[in-house]
Design a protein around this motif. Structure first.
Motif, PDB file in Angstrom:
ATOM      1  N   VAL A 113       0.798  -1.049   0.156  1.00 49.54           N
ATOM      2  CA  VAL A 113       0.209  -0.150   0.264  1.00 49.54           C
ATOM      3  C   VAL A 113       0.720   1.167   0.121  1.00 49.54           C
ATOM      4  O   VAL A 113       0.784   2.080  -0.657  1.00 49.54           O
ATOM      5  CB  VAL A 113      -0.816   0.084   1.337  1.00 49.54           C
ATOM      6  CG1 VAL A 113      -1.865   1.253   1.539  1.00 49.54           C
ATOM      7  CG2 VAL A 113      -1.841  -1.163   1.075  1.00 49.54           C
ATOM      8  N   GLU A 114       2.135   1.444   0.640  1.00 51.48           N
ATOM      9  CA  GLU A 114       2.729   2.323   0.903  1.00 51.48           C
ATOM     10  C   GLU A 114       3.600   2.708  -0.597  1.00 51.48           C
ATOM     11  O   GLU A 114       3.579   3.920  -0.636  1.00 51.48           O
ATOM     12  CB  GLU A 114       3.742   1.815   2.284  1.00 51.48           C
ATOM     13  CG  GLU A 114       5.145   3.050   2.065  1.00 51.48           C
ATOM     14  CD  GLU A 114       6.666   2.519   2.539  1.00 51.48           C
ATOM     15  OE1 GLU A 114       7.195   2.287   2.361  1.00 51.48           O
ATOM     16  OE2 GLU A 114       5.491   1.801   3.862  1.00 51.48           O
ATOM     17  N   ARG A 115       4.215   1.690  -1.409  1.00 55.61           N
ATOM     18  CA  ARG A 115       4.010   1.899  -2.497  1.00 55.61           C
ATOM     19  C   ARG A 115       3.502   2.033  -3.482  1.00 55.61           C
ATOM     20  O   ARG A 115       3.622   3.039  -4.152  1.00 55.61           O
ATOM     21  CB  ARG A 115       5.096  -0.123  -3.355  1.00 55.61           C
ATOM     22  CG  ARG A 115       5.226   0.366  -4.926  1.00 55.61           C
ATOM     23  CD  ARG A 115       6.557   1.409  -4.305  1.00 55.61           C
ATOM     24  NE  ARG A 115       6.912   1.102  -5.852  1.00 55.61           N
ATOM     25  CZ  ARG A 115       6.291   2.510  -6.921  1.00 55.61           C
ATOM     26  NH1 ARG A 115       6.320   3.003  -6.823  1.00 55.61           N
ATOM     27  NH2 ARG A 115       6.929   2.124  -7.960  1.00 55.61           N
ATOM     28  N   LEU A 116       1.861   2.348  -3.819  1.00 57.77           N
ATOM     29  CA  LEU A 116       0.835   2.517  -4.179  1.00 57.77           C
ATOM     30  C   LEU A 116       0.864   3.565  -3.922  1.00 57.77           C
ATOM     31  O   LEU A 116       0.700   4.767  -5.304  1.00 57.77           O
ATOM     32  CB  LEU A 116      -0.469   1.351  -3.954  1.00 57.77           C
ATOM     33  CG  LEU A 116      -0.640   0.068  -4.475  1.00 57.77           C
ATOM     34  CD1 LEU A 116      -1.461  -0.132  -3.817  1.00 57.77           C
ATOM     35  CD2 LEU A 116      -0.225  -0.025  -6.274  1.00 57.77           C
ATOM     36  N   ARG A 117       0.839   4.550  -2.594  1.00 56.90           N
ATOM     37  CA  ARG A 117       0.702   5.589  -2.695  1.00 56.90           C
ATOM     38  C   ARG A 117       2.251   6.628  -2.591  1.00 56.90           C
ATOM     39  O   ARG A 117       1.592   7.852  -3.300  1.00 56.90           O
ATOM     40  CB  ARG A 117       0.513   5.865  -1.057  1.00 56.90           C
ATOM     41  CG  ARG A 117      -0.592   4.892  -0.522  1.00 56.90           C
ATOM     42  CD  ARG A 117      -1.410   4.944   0.686  1.00 56.90           C
ATOM     43  NE  ARG A 117      -2.335   6.526   0.941  1.00 56.90           N
ATOM     44  CZ  ARG A 117      -2.552   6.831   2.352  1.00 56.90           C
ATOM     45  NH1 ARG A 117      -2.229   6.491   3.765  1.00 56.90           N
ATOM     46  NH2 ARG A 117      -3.416   7.961   2.458  1.00 56.90           N
ATOM     47  N   ILE A 118       3.173   6.063  -3.126  1.00 58.78           N
ATOM     48  CA  ILE A 118       3.848   6.662  -3.655  1.00 58.78           C
ATOM     49  C   ILE A 118       3.266   7.885  -5.188  1.00 58.78           C
ATOM     50  O   ILE A 118       3.828   8.224  -5.497  1.00 58.78           O
ATOM     51  CB  ILE A 118       4.834   6.369  -3.972  1.00 58.78           C
ATOM     52  CG1 ILE A 118       5.817   5.537  -2.440  1.00 58.78           C
ATOM     53  CG2 ILE A 118       6.570   6.807  -4.679  1.00 58.78           C
ATOM     54  CD1 ILE A 118       6.503   4.565  -2.589  1.00 58.78           C
ATOM     55  N   ASP A 119       3.214   6.465  -5.698  1.00 58.56           N
ATOM     56  CA  ASP A 119       2.654   7.186  -7.057  1.00 58.56           C
ATOM     57  C   ASP A 119       1.100   7.370  -7.152  1.00 58.56           C
ATOM     58  O   ASP A 119       0.847   7.893  -8.084  1.00 58.56           O
ATOM     59  CB  ASP A 119       2.357   5.581  -7.988  1.00 58.56           C
ATOM     60  CG  ASP A 119       3.722   4.868  -8.493  1.00 58.56           C
ATOM     61  OD1 ASP A 119       4.741   6.327  -7.808  1.00 58.56           O
ATOM     62  OD2 ASP A 119       3.973   3.677  -9.054  1.00 58.56           O
ATOM     63  N   ASN A 120       0.151   7.150  -6.632  1.00 56.84           N
ATOM     64  CA  ASN A 120      -1.244   7.982  -6.361  1.00 56.84           C
ATOM     65  C   ASN A 120      -0.704   8.754  -4.547  1.00 56.84           C
ATOM     66  O   ASN A 120      -1.885   8.095  -3.611  1.00 56.84           O
ATOM     67  CB  ASN A 120      -2.085   6.677  -6.383  1.00 56.84           C
ATOM     68  CG  ASN A 120      -1.359   6.309  -7.431  1.00 56.84           C
ATOM     69  OD1 ASN A 120      -2.266   6.597  -8.847  1.00 56.84           O
ATOM     70  ND2 ASN A 120      -1.181   4.657  -7.494  1.00 56.84           N
ATOM     71  N   PRO A 121      -0.358   9.436  -4.204  1.00 59.15           N
ATOM     72  CA  PRO A 121      -0.149   9.843  -3.498  1.00 59.15           C
ATOM     73  C   PRO A 121      -1.414  10.938  -3.171  1.00 59.15           C
ATOM     74  O   PRO A 121      -2.792  10.799  -1.522  1.00 59.15           O
ATOM     75  CB  PRO A 121       0.964  11.354  -3.423  1.00 59.15           C
ATOM     76  CG  PRO A 121       0.961  11.725  -5.352  1.00 59.15           C
ATOM     77  CD  PRO A 121       0.490  10.561  -5.338  1.00 59.15           C
ATOM     78  N   GLU A 122      -2.593  11.358  -3.945  1.00 57.28           N
ATOM     79  CA  GLU A 122      -4.156  11.548  -3.026  1.00 57.28           C
ATOM     80  C   GLU A 122      -5.014  10.640  -2.890  1.00 57.28           C
ATOM     81  O   GLU A 122      -6.244  10.868  -2.340  1.00 57.28           O
ATOM     82  CB  GLU A 122      -4.620  12.478  -4.554  1.00 57.28           C
ATOM     83  CG  GLU A 122      -5.508  10.906  -5.791  1.00 57.28           C
ATOM     84  CD  GLU A 122      -4.014  10.708  -6.553  1.00 57.28           C
ATOM     85  OE1 GLU A 122      -4.279   9.792  -7.295  1.00 57.28           O
ATOM     86  OE2 GLU A 122      -2.396  10.829  -6.418  1.00 57.28           O
ATOM     87  N   ALA A 123      -4.863   9.362  -3.518  1.00 59.90           N
ATOM     88  CA  ALA A 123      -4.717   8.179  -2.987  1.00 59.90           C
ATOM     89  C   ALA A 123      -5.984   8.318  -1.459  1.00 59.90           C
ATOM     90  O   ALA A 123      -5.207   8.303  -0.350  1.00 59.90           O
ATOM     91  CB  ALA A 123      -4.554   6.530  -3.525  1.00 59.90           C
TER      92      ALA A 123
END
Length: 200
Positions: free
Chosen positions: A25-35
Motif C-alpha cells: 500500500v505504501e508503494r502504491l501511494r507513492i505513485d498515487n499520493p491522493e489515494a
C-alpha cells in the motif's frame, strides 16, 4: 483512487502478512499520493461467522427483519460497501494449516451476496465487483507455491473470479519458518515482487 487493505492475520501485532500488505500500500501511494485508504483489520475487528442466525437474517425480506436481523445484515453491508467503493484491494493472507484464516473466510462470506456482488444469469454466474485491481500478499512458513499443498491460490482465484475480480496479482513470501536466512530471503523476495507488481 480508493485503496482497501484487508489484514486477515489472527495477530493484531507482529504479522508478516500485514507488514507486507502495508508495504505494498505504501508503494502504491507513492505513485498515487491522493489515494484514500481504508484498512479493515480482521484481528482487531473480527467479523462474525456465517451461522444459522446470520442466514436467517440475510434471507428474511428487509421489511420483515427484526432489529437483531437488521443489525446482523448491517455488519455485512459495511464490508460490501467498502469493497464496492474500492478501486484497488490489497489483502494480507497468511497460510494457516494449508488454508486461509478463519478471519478471511468470514470476510469472504460477508461480501459474497447474491444480487449484490454476484448474480446468476442464463449464461451462468456473473460477478458484479468488476473493474478493480487486487493484490494478494501470501505469507507461508514453508514452501508451497505451485504445489498441490497450495490450496489458497486456487480458492482465492475461484472466489474472486466468481465475484468479478479478475485482475488479481499474487506476491509470495515463503519459507518464513525455515530459519533466519530463509526468512530474510523471503522478505527480500516479497519486496522485489511488490515493486514489480506495482510497476507493472
Amino acid at each position: 483512487m480508493n485503496i482497501l487493505q484487508i489484514n486477515s492475520s489472527a495477530k493484531s501485532e507482529g504479522s508478516q502478512s500485514t507488514r507486507l500488505a502495508s508495504k505494498l500500500v505504501e508503494r502504491l501511494r507513492i505513485d498515487n499520493p491522493e489515494a484514500t485508504l481504508t484498512v479493515r483489520d480482521l484481528s482487531r475487528t473480527p467479523h462474525p461467522v456465517l451461522d444459522e442466525a446470520a442466514l436467517q437474517a440475510l434471507f428474511t425480506p428487509a421489511d420483515q427483519r427484526t432489529a437483531e436481523h437488521s443489525a446482523r445484515v448491517a455488519l455485512d453491508d459495511a464490508l460490501i460497501a467498502e469493497i464496492q467503493a474500492a478501486d484497488i484491494v490489497v489483502l494480507g493472507v497468511p497460510m494457516y494449516n494449508f488454508g486461509v484464516s478463519a478471519q478471511l473466510k468470514n470476510w469472504i462470506d460477508a461480501i459474497t451476496r447474491a444480487q449484490v456482488t454476484f448474480r446468476y444469469t442464463a449464461n451462468g454466474p456473473e460477478g458484479l465487483l468488476k473493474g478493480k485491481k487486487v493484490y494478494v500478499v501470501l505469507t507461508r512458513g514453508g514452501l508451497y507455491r505451485n504445489t498441490p499443498s497450495d490450496t489458497q491460490v486456487p480458492y482465492l482465484k475461484t472466489i474472486f473470479t466468481f465475484l468479478g475480480l479478475t485482475d488479481v496479482q499474487f506476491v509470495y513470501a515463503e519459507g518464513l519458518a525455515m530459519g533466519p536466512e530463509a526468512e530474510q530471503k523471503a522478505i527480500t523476495s516479497a519486496h522485489e515482487q511488490i515493486e514489480e507488481a506495482v510497476a507493472a
